[in-house]
Write a protein that holds these residues in place. Structure first.
Motif, PDB file in Angstrom:
ATOM      1  N   LEU A 148      18.752 -15.808  61.260  1.00 24.41           N
ATOM      2  CA  LEU A 148      20.129 -15.351  61.135  1.00 24.41           C
ATOM      3  C   LEU A 148      20.102 -13.899  60.717  1.00 24.41           C
ATOM      4  CD1 LEU A 148      22.473 -17.818  59.296  1.00 24.41           C
ATOM      5  CD2 LEU A 148      23.146 -15.952  60.780  1.00 24.41           C
ATOM      6  N   VAL A 149      20.350 -13.017  61.654  1.00 24.37           N
ATOM      7  CA  VAL A 149      20.267 -11.596  61.350  1.00 24.37           C
ATOM      8  C   VAL A 149      21.612 -11.097  60.838  1.00 24.37           C
ATOM      9  CG1 VAL A 149      19.824  -9.319  62.331  1.00 24.37           C
ATOM     10  CG2 VAL A 149      18.523 -11.309  63.116  1.00 24.37           C
ATOM     11  N   SER A 175      34.107 -17.771  69.935  1.00 23.33           N
ATOM     12  CA  SER A 175      32.934 -18.114  70.728  1.00 23.33           C
ATOM     13  C   SER A 175      31.864 -17.027  70.593  1.00 23.33           C
ATOM     14  CB  SER A 175      33.362 -18.265  72.183  1.00 23.33           C
ATOM     15  OG  SER A 175      32.268 -18.676  72.928  1.00 23.33           O
ATOM     16  N   GLY A 176      30.625 -17.454  70.400  1.00 22.19           N
ATOM     17  CA  GLY A 176      29.513 -16.510  70.362  1.00 22.19           C
ATOM     18  C   GLY A 176      29.294 -15.816  69.026  1.00 22.19           C
ATOM     19  N   THR A 177      29.999 -16.244  67.987  1.00 25.96           N
ATOM     20  CA  THR A 177      29.836 -15.576  66.690  1.00 25.96           C
ATOM     21  C   THR A 177      28.630 -16.090  65.911  1.00 25.96           C
ATOM     22  OG1 THR A 177      31.465 -17.138  65.848  1.00 25.96           O
ATOM     23  CG2 THR A 177      32.222 -14.893  66.232  1.00 25.96           C
ATOM     24  N   GLY A 178      28.068 -17.229  66.340  1.00 26.11           N
ATOM     25  CA  GLY A 178      26.892 -17.750  65.648  1.00 26.11           C
ATOM     26  C   GLY A 178      27.177 -19.014  64.852  1.00 26.11           C
ATOM     27  N   LYS A 179      28.200 -19.754  65.236  1.00 27.18           N
ATOM     28  CA  LYS A 179      28.541 -20.969  64.486  1.00 27.18           C
ATOM     29  C   LYS A 179      27.389 -21.966  64.474  1.00 27.18           C
ATOM     30  CE  LYS A 179      32.225 -21.772  66.925  1.00 27.18           C
ATOM     31  NZ  LYS A 179      32.219 -20.526  67.726  1.00 27.18           N
ATOM     32  N   GLU A 180      26.761 -22.110  65.638  1.00 27.71           N
ATOM     33  CA  GLU A 180      25.666 -23.078  65.694  1.00 27.71           C
ATOM     34  C   GLU A 180      24.491 -22.623  64.831  1.00 27.71           C
ATOM     35  OE1 GLU A 180      24.637 -24.540  69.557  1.00 27.71           O
ATOM     36  OE2 GLU A 180      22.684 -25.250  68.840  1.00 27.71           O
ATOM     37  N   LEU A 181      24.256 -21.325  64.851  1.00 27.25           N
ATOM     38  CA  LEU A 181      23.173 -20.784  64.036  1.00 27.25           C
ATOM     39  C   LEU A 181      23.451 -21.025  62.549  1.00 27.25           C
ATOM     40  CD1 LEU A 181      20.798 -19.384  65.296  1.00 27.25           C
ATOM     41  CD2 LEU A 181      21.749 -17.215  64.567  1.00 27.25           C
ATOM     42  N   ASN A 203      35.876 -23.329  68.029  1.00 31.07           N
ATOM     43  CA  ASN A 203      36.426 -21.982  68.171  1.00 31.07           C
ATOM     44  C   ASN A 203      37.939 -22.046  68.349  1.00 31.07           C
ATOM     45  OD1 ASN A 203      36.615 -22.786  70.877  1.00 31.07           O
ATOM     46  ND2 ASN A 203      34.686 -21.778  71.388  1.00 31.07           N
ATOM     47  N   ILE A 220      28.276 -12.040  69.449  1.00 29.02           N
ATOM     48  CA  ILE A 220      26.827 -11.814  69.461  1.00 29.02           C
ATOM     49  C   ILE A 220      26.194 -12.321  70.750  1.00 29.02           C
ATOM     50  CG2 ILE A 220      24.681 -12.310  68.226  1.00 29.02           C
ATOM     51  CD1 ILE A 220      26.365 -12.250  65.664  1.00 29.02           C
ATOM     52  N   ARG A 221      26.766 -13.379  71.326  1.00 26.35           N
ATOM     53  CA  ARG A 221      26.200 -13.872  72.578  1.00 26.35           C
ATOM     54  C   ARG A 221      26.284 -12.803  73.665  1.00 26.35           C
ATOM     55  NH1 ARG A 221      28.914 -18.448  73.571  1.00 26.35           N
ATOM     56  NH2 ARG A 221      27.329 -19.703  72.543  1.00 26.35           N
ATOM     57  N   ARG A 250      23.660 -10.163  72.947  1.00 28.95           N
ATOM     58  CA  ARG A 250      22.334 -10.687  73.250  1.00 28.95           C
ATOM     59  C   ARG A 250      22.083 -10.725  74.760  1.00 28.95           C
ATOM     60  NH1 ARG A 250      18.729 -15.456  71.451  1.00 28.95           N
ATOM     61  NH2 ARG A 250      18.062 -16.115  73.493  1.00 28.95           N
TER      62      ARG A 250
HETATM   63  N1  LIG Z   1      23.469 -13.532  63.087  1.00 25.17           N
HETATM   64  C1  LIG Z   1      22.786 -13.766  64.199  1.00 25.17           C
HETATM   65  N2  LIG Z   1      21.510 -13.340  64.292  1.00 25.17           N
HETATM   66  C2  LIG Z   1      20.791 -13.572  65.409  1.00 25.17           C
HETATM   67  N3  LIG Z   1      21.262 -14.185  66.499  1.00 25.17           N
HETATM   68  C3  LIG Z   1      22.529 -14.615  66.475  1.00 25.17           C
HETATM   69  C4  LIG Z   1      23.357 -14.435  65.315  1.00 25.17           C
HETATM   70  N4  LIG Z   1      24.556 -14.988  65.574  1.00 25.17           N
HETATM   71  C5  LIG Z   1      24.501 -15.468  66.826  1.00 25.17           C
HETATM   72  N5  LIG Z   1      23.286 -15.267  67.373  1.00 25.17           N
HETATM   73  C6  LIG Z   1      22.861 -15.651  68.732  1.00 25.17           C
HETATM   74  O1  LIG Z   1      23.995 -15.530  69.572  1.00 25.17           O
HETATM   75  C7  LIG Z   1      24.097 -16.639  70.461  1.00 25.17           C
HETATM   76  C8  LIG Z   1      25.401 -17.375  70.229  1.00 25.17           C
HETATM   77  O2  LIG Z   1      25.390 -18.013  68.964  1.00 25.17           O
HETATM   78  P1  LIG Z   1      25.925 -19.502  68.755  1.00 25.17           P
HETATM   79  O3  LIG Z   1      25.548 -20.369  69.887  1.00 25.17           O
HETATM   80  O4  LIG Z   1      25.541 -19.934  67.402  1.00 25.17           O
HETATM   81  O5  LIG Z   1      27.495 -19.193  68.816  1.00 25.17           O
HETATM   82  P2  LIG Z   1      28.737 -20.175  68.690  1.00 25.17           P
HETATM   83  O6  LIG Z   1      29.616 -19.563  67.668  1.00 25.17           O
HETATM   84  O7  LIG Z   1      28.263 -21.564  68.457  1.00 25.17           O
HETATM   85  O8  LIG Z   1      29.433 -20.014  70.107  1.00 25.17           O
HETATM   86  P3  LIG Z   1      30.334 -21.093  70.945  1.00 25.17           P
HETATM   87  O9  LIG Z   1      31.617 -21.234  70.194  1.00 25.17           O
HETATM   88  O10 LIG Z   1      30.522 -20.435  72.268  1.00 25.17           O
HETATM   89  O11 LIG Z   1      29.550 -22.363  70.999  1.00 25.17           O
HETATM   90  C9  LIG Z   1      22.879 -17.490  70.203  1.00 25.17           C
HETATM   91  O12 LIG Z   1      21.874 -17.123  71.129  1.00 25.17           O
HETATM   92  C10 LIG Z   1      22.468 -17.125  68.796  1.00 25.17           C
HETATM   93  O13 LIG Z   1      21.097 -17.318  68.600  1.00 25.17           O
END
Ligand SMILES: Nc1ncnc2c1ncn2[C@@H]1O[C@H](COP(=O)(O)OP(=O)(O)OP(=O)(O)O)[C@@H](O)[C@H]1O
Ligand SMILES: [Mg+2]
Length: 462
Positions: free
Chosen positions: A144-145, A175-181, A290, A367-368, A371
């Motif tokens: 988690l950066v 979407s793509g903010t890193g929720k899963e991370l 989201n 972030i997606r 990336r």
């Molecule tokens: N803080 C972070 N540091 C490094 N990589 C990140 C970070 N946040 C997100 N990512 C990367 O960005 C991508 C999207 O993150 P993630 O799948 O967690 O988003 P999400 O919020 O679950 O999106 P969605 O709502 O579309 O499912 C992934 O490849 C994840 O590894």
């Protein structure tokens, strides 16, 4: 602070395992032990030890088999086989299969130290621990950066979770903010770091599972409950026992199921389809969405009681545009990752003028999007340094597209513009923002899936 190097000891003989772990801990290694081959490769993959000391004779499965699998999956861990002297021939075979070394039982404390230290020095001091971890994308991808106040605050909040014995967590954000991370981070803090072990993490996409299947998937079923139910099947909740279940896109869960989920959260038991017994579950439920759940509640699409139950512990991941100070670290992180993955001789850098553009863009795909863009730049441009010219036009604003938001009109620049380029840009943007999901991208562009596919082919965007 340097993290200690990890060594995994796998032996069903407890005396040997504890002797090895004591000796190696004294040498400053971070040691874990296992006595069975169950899930071993999964655990190695998850923990990513530098060295695995692996007994050749294990119950159920031979060490050689496991060695083969480690080699097949290309895991970076170095394997030292532990053999009894009568299997010396097997040891030679093991070396041929890629083992780094072997130790013949009974071995002395000094032998163990010499063998492991030698491997670590050779393998790790040369290449640096970091590098080893970086090439291993699964571990890397969990990193988690971000050092922005927002990210630090979220991490601190999650750190406090571990003491509060929280059983449900809601994570919201675009979407793509890193929720899963963040969900995985919660899981690690709650189940792995604090207990120093491995715990299951099960992910369920609530939007993707067909309604007819979701109940039996989540709760399992008993033999005979429907025609195809030839035997009992454990549900995902039970598979997550002792760990966490991630209910992804909970906002899209059907009303009927919402009621059943609420019951599970309150009773902390599940009842398999067709079953009469309640099965107690010890699982952290992490829900992500989201969608704005309180709005969904107002619209009658989400149960209020479930919303309250879920939101007792609540984390909101802010969009990237609200924490731009994380961008430089993310740039460095993704560039080094993709440079390694695509075997660039030197890691791709970003020129200061290009970085300025990246910093001022508003990243609707968060972030997606960042990336995906960086991956594309590393793969396609192959340049050592990314300059503004490498960046797509919608970032530099050249195509004049930015003005089109909010139903406004796109002004044709005085010097004109290429309609083809504009189209290409918009399609790329849509693809990037939707993680290359053509169905979603077509929706964003308000064209049919087939039209999009045709355009992608025509414009050579594949
Ligand atoms: N803080 C972070 N540091 C490094 N990589 C990140 C970070 N946040 C997100 N990512 C990367 O960005 C991508 C999207 O993150 P993630 O799948 O967690 O988003 P999400 O919020 O679950 O999106 P969605 O709502 O579309 O499912 C992934 O490849 C994840 O590894
Ligand atoms: Mg997600």
């Amino acid at each position: 602070m340097k993290t200690p190097i990890r060594v995994y000891v796998v032996d069903d003989d407890e005396l040997i395992a504890s002797m090895l772990s004591r000796v190696l801990r004294e040498e400053g290694y971070d040691v874990r032990t296992a006595s069975t081959p169950t899930d071993l490769v999964v655990k190695i993959k998850a923990w990513c030890p530098a060295v695995v000391l692996l007994d050749i004779r294990l119950p159920q499965r031979s060490g050689i088999d496991i060695l083969k699998e480690i080699a097949k999956q290309g895991l970076p861990s170095q394997v030292v086989m532990l053999t009894a002297d009568d299997t010396a021939e097997t040891a030679v075979k093991a070396m041929k299969l890629g083992a780094a070394d072997y130790l013949t039982k009974p071995f002395s404390v000094d032998e163990v130290k010499i063998v492991v230290n030698k491997i670590v020095e050779k393998e790790l001091l040369q290449q640096e621990v970091d590098y080893l971890r970086r090439v291993h994308s699964e571990v890397f991808d969990r990193e988690l950066v971000g050092a922005s106040a927002a990210v630090q605050e979220l991490k601190a909040k999650i750190g406090r979770l571990a003491d509060a014995s929280v059983s449900t967590v809601l994570i919201t954000g675009e979407s793509g903010t890193g929720k899963e991370l963040f969900a995985r981070y919660v899981h690690r803090m709650l189940h792995e770091v604090s207990r120093d072990g491995y715990a299951p993490f099960v992910k369920v996409n609530c939007a993707a599972l067909p309604e007819t299947l979701i109940e039996s998937e989540l709760f399992g079923y008993e033999k005979g409950s429907f025609t195809d139910a030839k035997a009992d099947k454990k549900g995902l909740f039970e598979m997550a026992q002792g760990g966490s279940i991630l209910l992804d896109e909970i906002g899209d869960m059907k009303m009927t199921l919402q009621g059943k989920l609420l019951r599970v959260l309150e009773e902390r038991t599940v009842r398999p389809v067709g079953g009469s017994e309640e099965v107690p579950i010890d699982v952290t439920v992490i829900a992500t969405t989201n969608r704005n759940l309180s709005e969904a509640v107002e619209q009658g699409a989400f149960r209020m009681d479930l919303f309250f139950r879920l939101s007792t512990f609540y984390l909101h991941v802010p969009p990237l545009r609200e924490r731009q100070e994380d961008i430089p670290a993310l740039l460095e992180h993704f560039l080094s990752f993709f440079s390694t993955r695509y075997k660039r001789r030197t890691p791709t850098r970003v020129a200061p003028e290009a970085e300025k553009i990246l910093l001022s863009y508003n990243w609707p795909g968060n972030i997606r999007e960042l990336r995906n863009l960086l991956e594309r730049l590393v793969v396609l441009e192959g340049a050592e340094e990314i300059v503004p010219g490498h960046l797509p036009a919608w970032l530099t604003g050249k195509a004049g597209v930015a003005a089109a938001s909010g139903g406004g009109r796109i002004t044709l620049p005085a010097q004109g513009l290429s309609l083809d380029d504009l189209e290409k840009d918009l399609i790329l943007q849509a693809l990037e923002r939707t993680n290359h999901n053509k169905t979603h991208a077509a929706k964003l562009l308000q064209i049919t899936y087939d039209t999009l596919r045709y355009q992608v082919k025509k414009l050579g965007l594949e």
